[in-house]
Design an enzyme around this catalytic site. Structure first.
Site, PDB file in Angstrom:
ATOM      1  CB  CYS A 100      -5.089   2.940  -5.293  1.00  0.00           C
ATOM      2  SG  CYS A 100      -3.288   2.797  -5.397  1.00  0.00           S
ATOM      3  CG  HIS A 120       3.831   0.773  -1.344  1.00  0.00           C
ATOM      4  ND1 HIS A 120       4.590   1.039  -2.658  1.00  0.00           N
ATOM      5  CD2 HIS A 120       2.516   0.345  -1.795  1.00  0.00           C
ATOM      6  CE1 HIS A 120       3.582   0.667  -3.674  1.00  0.00           C
ATOM      7  NE2 HIS A 120       2.328   0.357  -3.069  1.00  0.00           N
ATOM      8  CD  GLU A 142      -3.831   2.953  26.020  1.00  0.00           C
ATOM      9  OE1 GLU A 142      -4.177   1.897  26.334  1.00  0.00           O
ATOM     10  OE2 GLU A 142      -4.570   4.141  25.886  1.00  0.00           O
ATOM     11  CG  HIS A 198       1.215  -4.224  -2.635  1.00  0.00           C
ATOM     12  ND1 HIS A 198       0.497  -4.263  -3.650  1.00  0.00           N
ATOM     13  CD2 HIS A 198       1.441  -2.821  -2.221  1.00  0.00           C
ATOM     14  CE1 HIS A 198       0.468  -3.260  -4.116  1.00  0.00           C
ATOM     15  NE2 HIS A 198       0.584  -2.258  -3.430  1.00  0.00           N
TER      16      HIS A 198
HETATM   17  C1  LIG Z   1       6.362   1.326  -7.053  1.00  0.00           C
HETATM   18  S1  LIG Z   1       4.974   1.772  -8.080  1.00  0.00           S
HETATM   19  C2  LIG Z   1       3.823   0.842  -7.313  1.00  0.00           C
HETATM   20  C3  LIG Z   1       2.386   1.101  -7.818  1.00  0.00           C
HETATM   21  O1  LIG Z   1       2.307   0.359  -9.040  1.00  0.00           O
HETATM   22  C4  LIG Z   1       1.281   0.634  -7.007  1.00  0.00           C
HETATM   23  O2  LIG Z   1       1.754  -0.384  -6.209  1.00  0.00           O
HETATM   24  C5  LIG Z   1       0.574   1.540  -6.477  1.00  0.00           C
HETATM   25  O3  LIG Z   1       0.537   1.891  -5.008  1.00  0.00           O
HETATM   26  C6  LIG Z   1      -0.008   2.573  -7.467  1.00  0.00           C
HETATM   27  O4  LIG Z   1       0.157   3.723  -7.627  1.00  0.00           O
HETATM   28  P1  LIG Z   1      -0.445   4.859  -8.466  1.00  0.00           P
HETATM   29  O5  LIG Z   1       0.970   5.623  -8.772  1.00  0.00           O
HETATM   30  O6  LIG Z   1      -1.324   5.792  -7.415  1.00  0.00           O
HETATM   31  O7  LIG Z   1      -1.044   4.473  -9.579  1.00  0.00           O
HETATM   32 ZN   LIG Z   2       0.541  -0.193  -4.030  1.00  0.00          ZN
END
Ligand SMILES: CSC[C@@H](O)[C@@H](O)C(=O)COP(=O)(O)O
Ligand SMILES: [Zn+2]
Length: 239
Positions: A100, A120, A142, A198
């Site tokens: 992310c 999520h 609110e 997502h």
């Molecule tokens: C169930 S894994 C989902 C992830 O691939 C993705 O959606 C996410 O949020 C990224 O997570 P990260 O583990 O911080 O790289």
């Molecule tokens: Zn994600």
């Protein structure tokens, strides 16, 4: 463009940046603590989701693909805000920074955020299924007062309609970056972006206010989903 942590053994790796385990306001303490809380809310189960916090010119990030509720300060990455250089990365096991990361940087670069949260949440997933277009809207609640214009601006009013853009999911998290940026530019007042099937990206001036807004947003998404399933409109005062 964000690369993997440096492999050059002479590259400085400043571990003191995460040695603040006992300061409850420090990102090295806050990221693990908040992730444990978000896990209980169902926001970061199955390793997905997370939070990044900016401290001045430094950006703190969790590792990718790990159980987010079990993160420790020594697992964290610290990158510079401007050049995205690695200042600190974990060496006790091979870890990569969260996928992310480019999305969190959107909040820093476009909104001058102090923290960005990715959930999520099933309420968000359901909302994106029940609102098949490119916007989610809700009014006369609110909890709208807990949201800020653009996430970092002035507080919204009970009389405001909360409008959150919805973007389509991509197979890889990193590839959401462009769509997220586009939505943030098109909706300068939106305090969050929903990703269909997502979850959410939301942010705030600092970790505390980012958390508060993420909670208000999740509450509003949950109420909206229930209203929609009960056949009620979420905008206006129809019962
Ligand atoms: C169930 S894994 C989902 C992830 O691939 C993705 O959606 C996410 O949020 C990224 O997570 P990260 O583990 O911080 O790289
Ligand atoms: Zn994600």
């Amino acid at each position: 463009m964000i690369l993997a942590p440096p492999t050059d053994p002479n590259h400085p790796n400043d571990h003191t940046l995460v040695e603040h385990h006992d300061d409850p306001t420090h990102p090295a303490y806050l990221i693990p603590e908040l992730c444990r809380g978000f896990y209980t809310l169902g926001w970061v189960t199955g390793t997905g989701g997370g939070i990044s916090i900016r401290k001045g010119e430094n950006v703190y990030l969790a590792p990718s693909g790990v159980q987010k509720e079990k993160i420790e300060p020594r697992d964290l990455f610290v990158l510079t805000l401007k050049e995205r250089d690695f200042l600190r990365w974990p060496v006790h096991k091979p870890l990569k920074q969260s996928a992310c990361t480019p999305l969190f940087y959107n909040a820093y670069d476009l909104r001058n955020a102090g923290a960005c949260i990715h959930t999520h949440s099933q309420h968000a997933v359901m909302a994106t299924l029940l609102w098949p277009g490119s916007e989610f809207r809700i009014s006369h609640q609110e909890m709208i007062k807990g949201m800020r214009r653009g996430g970092t601006g002035t507080a919204m009013s009970y009389l405001d309609t909360l409008v959150i853009p919805i973007i389509e999911n991509t197979p890889d998290e990193e590839d959401l970056r462009e769509g997220l940026e586009e939505a943030m530019r098109k909706y300068p007042d939106a305090p969050a972006v929903l990703v269909r099937r997502h979850g959410t990206y939301s942010w705030g001036p600092d970790a505390e206010r980012a958390k508060g807004q993420a909670e208000c947003l999740d509450y509003l998404l949950e109420v909206a989903v229930k209203m929609k399933l009960a056949g009620m409109e979420t905008v206006g005062l129809q019962q």
